[in-house]
Design an enzyme around this catalytic site. Structure first.
Site, short mmCIF file in Angstrom:
data_model
loop_
_atom_site.label_atom_id
_atom_site.label_comp_id
_atom_site.label_asym_id
_atom_site.label_seq_id
_atom_site.Cartn_x
_atom_site.Cartn_y
_atom_site.Cartn_z
CD1 TRP A 4 108.88 83.67 -39.02
CD2 TRP A 4 111.11 84.56 -38.45
NE1 TRP A 4 109.46 84.37 -40.36
CE2 TRP A 4 109.77 84.79 -40.31
CE3 TRP A 4 111.79 85.55 -38.26
CZ2 TRP A 4 111.20 85.42 -40.99
CZ3 TRP A 4 112.82 86.91 -39.13
CH2 TRP A 4 112.39 86.07 -40.56
CG ASP B 295 104.50 83.09 -35.35
OD1 ASP B 295 103.75 82.52 -34.36
OD2 ASP B 295 105.60 81.92 -34.00
CG ASP B 296 106.41 83.98 -42.23
OD1 ASP B 296 107.68 84.19 -42.26
OD2 ASP B 296 106.10 83.69 -43.61
CG LEU B 297 102.72 88.42 -40.43
CD1 LEU B 297 102.76 90.10 -39.95
CD2 LEU B 297 101.42 88.20 -39.71
CG LEU C 156 105.25 80.91 -44.92
CD1 LEU C 156 105.31 80.02 -43.78
CD2 LEU C 156 105.05 80.28 -45.78
#
Length: 210
Positions: free
Chosen positions: A135, A154-156, A158
Protein backbone atom coordinates in the site's frame (compact mmCIF):
# COMPACT_ATOMS: atom_id res chain seq x y z
CA UNK A 1 8.57 0.54 -19.44
CA UNK A 2 7.30 3.35 -17.20
CA UNK A 3 4.01 4.06 -19.01
CA UNK A 4 1.73 7.05 -18.77
CA UNK A 5 2.48 9.71 -16.15
CA UNK A 6 -0.13 11.94 -14.52
CA UNK A 7 1.38 15.41 -14.32
CA UNK A 8 -1.52 17.83 -14.71
CA UNK A 9 -5.22 18.25 -14.05
CA UNK A 10 -5.74 17.76 -17.78
CA UNK A 11 -4.26 14.27 -17.44
CA UNK A 12 -6.74 13.48 -14.67
CA UNK A 13 -9.59 14.85 -16.77
CA UNK A 14 -8.52 12.69 -19.72
CA UNK A 15 -8.48 9.62 -17.51
CA UNK A 16 -11.83 10.51 -15.96
CA UNK A 17 -13.44 10.88 -19.40
CA UNK A 18 -12.09 7.46 -20.41
CA UNK A 19 -13.43 5.89 -17.21
CA UNK A 20 -16.87 7.46 -17.59
CA UNK A 21 -17.09 6.01 -21.10
CA UNK A 22 -15.94 2.59 -19.87
CA UNK A 23 -18.01 2.47 -16.67
CA UNK A 24 -21.10 4.75 -16.42
CA UNK A 25 -21.11 4.65 -12.62
CA UNK A 26 -18.02 6.81 -12.66
CA UNK A 27 -20.23 9.47 -14.29
CA UNK A 28 -22.41 9.33 -11.18
CA UNK A 29 -19.36 9.84 -8.97
CA UNK A 30 -18.07 12.68 -11.13
CA UNK A 31 -21.41 14.49 -11.08
CA UNK A 32 -21.36 14.41 -7.28
CA UNK A 33 -17.71 15.29 -6.69
CA UNK A 34 -16.81 17.63 -9.53
CA UNK A 35 -13.39 17.30 -11.19
CA UNK A 36 -11.13 14.82 -9.43
CA UNK A 37 -8.00 16.21 -7.78
CA UNK A 38 -4.51 15.86 -9.17
CA UNK A 39 -2.96 14.90 -5.80
CA UNK A 40 0.60 15.09 -7.14
CA UNK A 41 3.50 15.92 -4.88
CA UNK A 42 7.26 16.08 -5.19
CA UNK A 43 8.93 12.69 -5.13
CA UNK A 44 11.73 11.75 -2.76
CA UNK A 45 12.25 10.91 0.88
CA UNK A 46 9.54 13.20 2.25
CA UNK A 47 6.84 11.66 0.08
CA UNK A 48 7.64 8.16 1.30
CA UNK A 49 8.01 9.45 4.86
CA UNK A 50 4.49 10.85 4.69
CA UNK A 51 3.13 7.61 3.24
CA UNK A 52 4.52 5.79 6.30
CA UNK A 53 3.01 8.41 8.59
CA UNK A 54 -0.36 7.77 6.94
CA UNK A 55 -0.35 4.05 7.70
CA UNK A 56 -3.25 2.94 9.92
CA UNK A 57 -4.09 6.43 11.20
CA UNK A 58 -6.56 9.08 10.12
CA UNK A 59 -5.47 11.70 7.63
CA UNK A 60 -5.85 14.35 10.33
CA UNK A 61 -3.57 12.42 12.71
CA UNK A 62 -0.97 11.92 9.99
CA UNK A 63 -0.96 15.65 9.16
CA UNK A 64 -0.59 16.53 12.85
CA UNK A 65 2.39 14.22 13.36
CA UNK A 66 4.04 15.44 10.16
CA UNK A 67 3.66 19.02 11.35
CA UNK A 68 5.25 18.22 14.71
CA UNK A 69 8.15 16.41 13.03
CA UNK A 70 8.87 19.32 10.72
CA UNK A 71 8.49 21.89 13.50
CA UNK A 72 10.93 19.93 15.67
CA UNK A 73 13.48 19.90 12.87
CA UNK A 74 13.23 16.20 12.04
CA UNK A 75 11.52 16.43 8.66
CA UNK A 76 14.54 15.74 6.46
CA UNK A 77 16.34 12.40 6.22
CA UNK A 78 19.69 13.38 7.86
CA UNK A 79 18.05 14.90 10.94
CA UNK A 80 15.53 12.09 11.28
CA UNK A 81 18.25 9.46 10.98
CA UNK A 82 20.19 10.99 13.89
CA UNK A 83 17.24 11.88 16.15
CA UNK A 84 16.72 10.07 19.44
CA UNK A 85 13.76 7.76 19.87
CA UNK A 86 12.47 9.95 22.73
CA UNK A 87 12.49 13.07 20.55
CA UNK A 88 10.62 11.31 17.76
CA UNK A 89 8.13 9.73 20.15
CA UNK A 90 7.44 13.22 21.49
CA UNK A 91 6.22 14.15 18.00
CA UNK A 92 3.54 11.47 18.22
CA UNK A 93 5.29 8.57 16.51
CA UNK A 94 4.84 5.03 17.74
CA UNK A 95 8.00 3.08 18.54
CA UNK A 96 7.35 1.00 15.42
CA UNK A 97 7.09 4.03 13.15
CA UNK A 98 10.27 5.47 14.64
CA UNK A 99 12.02 2.31 13.50
CA UNK A 100 10.44 2.43 10.06
CA UNK A 101 11.24 6.09 9.44
CA UNK A 102 14.81 5.84 10.65
CA UNK A 103 15.37 2.77 8.49
CA UNK A 104 14.10 4.74 5.50
CA UNK A 105 16.25 7.76 6.40
CA UNK A 106 19.34 5.55 6.58
CA UNK A 107 18.52 3.39 3.53
CA UNK A 108 20.34 5.36 0.86
CA UNK A 109 17.52 4.86 -1.66
CA UNK A 110 18.30 6.63 -4.96
CA UNK A 111 14.96 8.41 -5.29
CA UNK A 112 15.70 10.16 -8.63
CA UNK A 113 16.50 6.76 -10.16
CA UNK A 114 13.02 5.48 -9.26
CA UNK A 115 11.49 7.92 -11.75
CA UNK A 116 12.87 5.83 -14.60
CA UNK A 117 11.98 2.37 -13.29
CA UNK A 118 8.82 0.42 -14.20
CA UNK A 119 6.25 0.06 -11.44
CA UNK A 120 7.31 -3.51 -10.65
CA UNK A 121 10.93 -2.48 -10.14
CA UNK A 122 9.96 0.43 -7.89
CA UNK A 123 8.02 -2.08 -5.79
CA UNK A 124 11.00 -4.46 -5.72
CA UNK A 125 13.29 -1.62 -4.60
CA UNK A 126 11.12 -0.25 -1.80
CA UNK A 127 9.24 -3.27 -0.50
CA UNK A 128 12.22 -4.79 1.40
CA UNK A 129 12.52 -1.68 3.62
CA UNK A 130 11.05 -2.06 7.14
CA UNK A 131 7.51 -0.77 7.33
CA UNK A 132 7.12 -0.40 3.57
CA UNK A 133 4.21 -2.54 2.48
CA UNK A 134 2.59 -2.69 -0.90
CA UNK A 135 0.00 0.00 0.00
CA UNK A 136 2.76 2.43 0.93
CA UNK A 137 4.61 1.84 -2.34
CA UNK A 138 1.36 2.23 -4.28
CA UNK A 139 0.76 5.63 -2.64
CA UNK A 140 4.27 6.66 -3.66
CA UNK A 141 3.77 5.42 -7.21
CA UNK A 142 0.47 7.28 -7.56
CA UNK A 143 1.17 10.58 -5.87
CA UNK A 144 4.93 11.08 -6.05
CA UNK A 145 5.74 9.38 -9.35
CA UNK A 146 2.40 10.02 -11.04
CA UNK A 147 1.96 6.52 -12.42
CA UNK A 148 -1.40 6.28 -14.17
CA UNK A 149 -2.14 2.57 -13.89
CA UNK A 150 -1.63 1.85 -10.19
CA UNK A 151 -4.41 0.85 -7.81
CA UNK A 152 -4.47 -0.01 -4.09
CA UNK A 153 -6.77 -2.98 -3.52
CA UNK A 154 -5.99 -2.99 0.23
CA UNK A 155 -7.15 0.58 0.79
CA UNK A 156 -10.23 0.60 3.02
CA UNK A 157 -11.54 3.96 1.82
CA UNK A 158 -11.33 2.81 -1.81
CA UNK A 159 -13.12 -0.41 -0.92
CA UNK A 160 -15.86 1.45 0.95
CA UNK A 161 -16.29 3.91 -1.92
CA UNK A 162 -16.60 1.02 -4.38
CA UNK A 163 -19.16 -0.66 -2.11
CA UNK A 164 -21.30 2.48 -2.14
CA UNK A 165 -20.87 3.40 -5.79
CA UNK A 166 -21.39 -0.10 -7.17
CA UNK A 167 -24.08 -1.16 -4.69
CA UNK A 168 -22.05 -4.07 -3.36
CA UNK A 169 -23.26 -6.02 -0.29
CA UNK A 170 -19.89 -5.51 1.43
CA UNK A 171 -16.50 -3.97 0.84
CA UNK A 172 -14.67 -5.97 -1.83
CA UNK A 173 -11.81 -8.10 -0.56
CA UNK A 174 -8.41 -7.45 -2.21
CA UNK A 175 -8.64 -10.31 -4.74
CA UNK A 176 -12.18 -9.37 -5.77
CA UNK A 177 -11.23 -5.69 -5.84
CA UNK A 178 -8.37 -6.51 -8.19
CA UNK A 179 -10.84 -8.20 -10.53
CA UNK A 180 -13.31 -5.31 -10.28
CA UNK A 181 -10.66 -2.68 -10.99
CA UNK A 182 -8.86 -4.52 -13.81
CA UNK A 183 -11.10 -3.07 -16.57
CA UNK A 184 -10.17 0.45 -15.41
CA UNK A 185 -6.66 -0.02 -16.79
CA UNK A 186 -4.80 2.03 -18.08
CA UNK A 187 -6.31 4.70 -15.81
CA UNK A 188 -6.64 2.87 -12.50
CA UNK A 189 -4.84 5.63 -10.57
CA UNK A 190 -7.46 8.10 -11.84
CA UNK A 191 -10.20 5.67 -10.82
CA UNK A 192 -8.63 5.68 -7.34
CA UNK A 193 -8.73 9.46 -7.28
CA UNK A 194 -12.39 9.35 -8.26
CA UNK A 195 -13.27 6.80 -5.60
CA UNK A 196 -11.43 8.76 -2.91
CA UNK A 197 -13.27 11.91 -3.99
CA UNK A 198 -16.57 10.00 -3.87
CA UNK A 199 -15.73 8.67 -0.41
CA UNK A 200 -15.00 12.22 0.80
CA UNK A 201 -18.29 13.49 -0.62
CA UNK A 202 -20.36 10.67 0.84
CA UNK A 203 -18.66 10.45 4.23
CA UNK A 204 -17.74 14.14 4.63
CA UNK A 205 -14.16 13.19 5.46
CA UNK A 206 -11.01 12.46 3.51
CA UNK A 207 -10.05 8.86 2.88
CA UNK A 208 -6.51 9.71 1.78
CA UNK A 209 -4.19 12.58 2.61
CA UNK A 210 -4.84 15.53 0.28
Amino acid sequence: MVGRIIDTEDDVAEGAAWLVAAEPRFAEALSLTGPWPLRRREDGFEALRDAILGQQVSTAAARSIRGKLVEAGFGAAPALAEASEDDLRACGLSRQKVRYLQALARSGVDFPALRHLPDAQVIETLLPLPGIGRWTVEMYLMFALGRADVFAVDDLALAEAARMLFGLPERPKPRAFGTLSAPWSPWRAVAARGLWAYYAAMKDREGVAP
